[in-house]
Design a protein around this motif. Structure first.
Motif, PDB file in Angstrom:
ATOM      1  N   LEU A 292       0.843  -1.201   0.000  1.00 21.58           N
ATOM      2  CA  LEU A 292       0.000   0.000   0.000  1.00 21.58           C
ATOM      3  C   LEU A 292       0.877   1.249   0.000  1.00 21.58           C
ATOM      4  O   LEU A 292       1.882   1.324   0.713  1.00 21.58           O
ATOM      5  N   VAL A 293       0.466   2.217  -0.782  1.00 18.83           N
ATOM      6  CA  VAL A 293       1.241   3.451  -0.931  1.00 18.83           C
ATOM      7  C   VAL A 293       0.818   4.437   0.158  1.00 18.83           C
ATOM      8  O   VAL A 293      -0.376   4.715   0.345  1.00 18.83           O
ATOM      9  N   ILE A 294       1.810   4.975   0.887  1.00 22.07           N
ATOM     10  CA  ILE A 294       1.571   5.975   1.937  1.00 22.07           C
ATOM     11  C   ILE A 294       2.277   7.259   1.508  1.00 22.07           C
ATOM     12  O   ILE A 294       3.508   7.327   1.486  1.00 22.07           O
ATOM     13  N   PRO A 295       1.534   8.288   1.167  1.00 27.38           N
ATOM     14  CA  PRO A 295       2.192   9.540   0.747  1.00 27.38           C
ATOM     15  C   PRO A 295       2.670  10.331   1.968  1.00 27.38           C
ATOM     16  O   PRO A 295       2.130  10.209   3.078  1.00 27.38           O
ATOM     17  N   SER A 296       3.697  11.106   1.761  1.00 23.28           N
ATOM     18  CA  SER A 296       4.176  12.002   2.824  1.00 23.28           C
ATOM     19  C   SER A 296       3.426  13.331   2.738  1.00 23.28           C
ATOM     20  O   SER A 296       2.964  13.740   1.664  1.00 23.28           O
ATOM     21  N   ILE A 297       3.297  13.976   3.887  1.00 24.01           N
ATOM     22  CA  ILE A 297       2.563  15.247   3.950  1.00 24.01           C
ATOM     23  C   ILE A 297       3.486  16.324   4.499  1.00 24.01           C
ATOM     24  O   ILE A 297       4.544  16.027   5.082  1.00 24.01           O
ATOM     25  N   THR A 298       3.074  17.545   4.342  1.00 21.83           N
ATOM     26  CA  THR A 298       3.861  18.677   4.831  1.00 21.83           C
ATOM     27  C   THR A 298       3.622  18.878   6.325  1.00 21.83           C
ATOM     28  O   THR A 298       2.608  18.443   6.877  1.00 21.83           O
ATOM     29  N   PRO A 299       4.564  19.535   7.029  1.00 22.45           N
ATOM     30  CA  PRO A 299       4.342  19.799   8.463  1.00 22.45           C
ATOM     31  C   PRO A 299       3.097  20.620   8.722  1.00 22.45           C
ATOM     32  O   PRO A 299       2.420  20.423   9.746  1.00 22.45           O
ATOM     33  N   GLU A 300       2.746  21.542   7.837  1.00 25.41           N
ATOM     34  CA  GLU A 300       1.551  22.355   8.044  1.00 25.41           C
ATOM     35  C   GLU A 300       0.281  21.513   7.982  1.00 25.41           C
ATOM     36  O   GLU A 300      -0.629  21.683   8.814  1.00 25.41           O
ATOM     37  N   LEU A 301       0.202  20.575   7.027  1.00 28.23           N
ATOM     38  CA  LEU A 301      -0.980  19.718   6.928  1.00 28.23           C
ATOM     39  C   LEU A 301      -1.097  18.797   8.132  1.00 28.23           C
ATOM     40  O   LEU A 301      -2.204  18.532   8.625  1.00 28.23           O
ATOM     41  N   ARG A 302       0.032  18.349   8.637  1.00 28.15           N
ATOM     42  CA  ARG A 302      -0.035  17.475   9.812  1.00 28.15           C
ATOM     43  C   ARG A 302      -0.475  18.242  11.048  1.00 28.15           C
ATOM     44  O   ARG A 302      -1.208  17.724  11.908  1.00 28.15           O
ATOM     45  N   ASN A 303      -0.043  19.498  11.186  1.00 22.29           N
ATOM     46  CA  ASN A 303      -0.493  20.304  12.325  1.00 22.29           C
ATOM     47  C   ASN A 303      -2.005  20.529  12.267  1.00 22.29           C
ATOM     48  O   ASN A 303      -2.688  20.534  13.304  1.00 22.29           O
ATOM     49  N   GLN A 304      -2.545  20.685  11.062  1.00 25.23           N
ATOM     50  CA  GLN A 304      -3.997  20.819  10.929  1.00 25.23           C
ATOM     51  C   GLN A 304      -4.711  19.543  11.388  1.00 25.23           C
ATOM     52  O   GLN A 304      -5.767  19.612  12.016  1.00 25.23           O
ATOM     53  N   LEU A 305      -4.113  18.384  11.062  1.00 27.61           N
ATOM     54  CA  LEU A 305      -4.705  17.116  11.511  1.00 27.61           C
ATOM     55  C   LEU A 305      -4.776  17.053  13.026  1.00 27.61           C
ATOM     56  O   LEU A 305      -5.795  16.659  13.611  1.00 27.61           O
ATOM     57  N   PHE A 306      -3.686  17.436  13.703  1.00 30.67           N
ATOM     58  CA  PHE A 306      -3.683  17.401  15.164  1.00 30.67           C
ATOM     59  C   PHE A 306      -4.715  18.367  15.754  1.00 30.67           C
ATOM     60  O   PHE A 306      -5.386  18.035  16.741  1.00 30.67           O
ATOM     61  N   ILE A 307      -4.839  19.534  15.161  1.00 34.87           N
ATOM     62  CA  ILE A 307      -5.791  20.519  15.692  1.00 34.87           C
ATOM     63  C   ILE A 307      -7.222  20.036  15.519  1.00 34.87           C
ATOM     64  O   ILE A 307      -8.055  20.124  16.444  1.00 34.87           O
TER      65      ILE A 307
END
Length: 523
Positions: A292-307
């Motif tokens: 399965l392919v797992i794409p990498s994300i930017t730090p800004e998008l990951r911070n939005q996920l946490f929020i």
């Protein structure tokens, strides 16, 4: 015993006087003008002087069939066999069933010259028809192969199924010692053990009695023997017996397919390996063990996920507990799992050092140390900045102190030996914390300890000054460099609506696992 019986056999020894004697008949001294009897027949006689003797001449044919033992000196050896020809003119004899020095001769017949003969003994004369005494030795019926340590007499007198009878000498010895005749060892009835031993001895001699020199002299011809087997003809015969290919394919089409226990009877749709689609992917992609392919994300998008996750009720404490649980699972496997952590291995109980900064990653490190302590692991927590602790760090430290494990604030207090694993949570995902005064000494101590390093959500470029071997990442990975070591992704159990709110099409890649490894996608 066999040699005594052979010695007891009357041996015809030809007397030698001043006159010349032949090996197969006494020499008849004739007048000067006559002829003289030679070694193996009459030969022209030279003039002789002295007393003439009138001894009956024995013809050469009388020696045919006699079993003889001929000593030809140290250079030629001793020959035993049966005379089949006597040449009076050439002064030679021919013997068959030949043994040389007690070993069967490779040739069926051997010709011996009179000039090479040193001594000749007659074992059995073929012309004897008189009845022999009961104690005499029977004639040789079949030569028996001889082992190198076997005597000549034992070889000539041994025959399959034949028991040696008592010789007159042994009979006289029995009478002189007062024992009754027939009680000797030679006349006793062989026991079952003796018969079995004799049977196996005969088998061993039949198999291993021949000289190895005769075998080594002939080299096996592999090419000649392979040429006798026509492989192509056999293949053609096999192919001709089979049915045509059209019939084979028709049968295979009607054949019922058998399924394994882990296969589906109902055909399913082909697997979709790209199940996660992000609006702004980063420069790298990863794949799981299942492809399965797992794409990498930017730090800004990951911070939005946490929020967004925190907004829906997945608080920092819950995220810390889930990631601490994943770090504990990896740490236990790196320590040896059940082979290392068992009640019978108390003398090798592992020690784990956790290096923590004052941020979310540091709180995960303290949580991991507490869960490792609940498994009985010796843990040591090092605080990089003990005077500036966040509220989440204070809450985790208050729980860790209840484990009665060690808590240090200076590098000098860290253990110098017996460290099995180091959990690094010095920096957050953006690299904050490297400016602290104790960071460089802590990084130097980490490299000097030579223990494996597990980093918790490190920066994408790796932890500066620390040789990281493993890294644990939450939710979706950043575009990490090779400095982060082998990557593992843990499941924080974020609801599907959380990914939908930030524009990510998400299908869980974890399957039955809580932590999965990630590999760079080179395809």
């Amino acid at each position: 015993r066999d040699e005594e019986q052979v010695n007891s056999e009357p041996v015809t020894t030809l007397p030698v006087t001043g006159e010349e004697k032949g090996w197969f008949g006494p020499v008849t001294t004739l007048p000067v003008t006559g002829e003289e009897q030679g070694w193996f027949g009459p030969v022209p006689a030279l003039p002789v002087t002295g007393e003439e003797r009138d001894i009956p001449s024995v013809m050469a044919e009388n020696w045919l069939g006699c079993n003889v033992s001929v000593n030809c000196g140290p250079f030629h050896g001793v020959y035993q066999g049966q005379i089949i020809n006597v040449d009076g003119k050439g002064q030679t004899i021919t013997i068959k069933k030949v043994f040389k020095d007690g070993v069967p001769h490779p040739s069926s017949e051997v010709v011996l010259q009179a000039q090479d003969i040193v001594e000749l003994n007659i074992i059995k004369c073929g012309g004897d028809t008189a009845e022999e005494p009961q104690s005499s030795i029977v004639a040789v019926k079949k030569p028996v192969p001889k082992r190198p340590t076997r005597s000549v007499s034992e070889t000539l007198t041994t025959n399959k199924g034949f028991q040696l009878r008592e010789s007159p000498r042994r009979t006289n010895d029995n009478e002189s010692t007062g024992r009754p005749n027939g009680v000797g060892e030679g006349s006793r009835t062989p026991s079952k053990k003796d018969r079995n031993r004799q049977k196996w001895t005969e088998r061993d001699e039949a198999c291993f009695g021949s000289s190895i020199n005769n075998i080594l002299g002939h080299e096996f011809d592999f090419e000649k023997n392979l040429a006798l087997f026509n492989k192509q003809a056999v293949y053609d015969e096999i192919n001709a017996s089979q049915r045509p290919d059209i019939v084979k394919h028709a049968d295979q089409g009607r054949r019922i397919t058998k399924y394994r226990h882990d296969e589906n009877v109902i055909a399913s749709a082909p697997a979709m390996y790209r199940q996660i689609i992000v609006p702004a992917p980063d420069s790298k992609e990863y794949v799981t063990d299942d492809g399965l392919v797992i794409p990498s994300i930017t730090p800004e998008l990951r911070n939005q996920l946490f929020i967004v996750a925190k907004t829906f009720g997945l608080t920092d404490e819950r995220q810390t507990e889930l990631m601490g649980r994943a770090a504990t699972e990896i740490a236990l496997q790196l320590l040896g799992g059940g082979h290392r952590l068992n009640p019978h291995n108390v003398h090798q109980w592992p020690t784990v050092v956790v290096l923590c900064g004052s941020h979310r990653q540091g709180a995960v490190g303290v949580n991991c140390a507490r869960q490792l302590a609940s498994h009985g692991v010796n843990t040591v927590v090092f605080l990089l900045s003990p005077h500036r602790l966040s509220l989440q760090m204070k809450h985790e430290l208050s729980l860790y102190r209840l484990t009665n494990n060690k808590l240090f604030t200076t590098v000098h207090e860290l253990p110098s030996i017996s460290v099995d694993l180091i959990v690094s949570a010095l920096l957050d995902s953006e690299g904050n914390g490297a400016e602290q005064p104790w960071y460089s000494p802590a990084a130097a101590w980490t490299n000097e300890s030579r223990a494996a390093v597990l980093a918790l959500d490190p920066p994408a470029g790796g932890t500066p000054g620390v040789d990281t071997k493993f890294s644990l990442l939450p939710i979706l990975p950043l575009a990490h460099s090779l400095e982060s070591g082998k990557l593992y992704l843990c499941n924080l159990a974020c609801p599907q609506q959380v990914f939908f709110q930030v524009g990510i099409k998400y299908t869980s890649p974890f399957g039955p696992k809580f932590v999965i490894p990630l590999h760079p996608n080179d395809t």
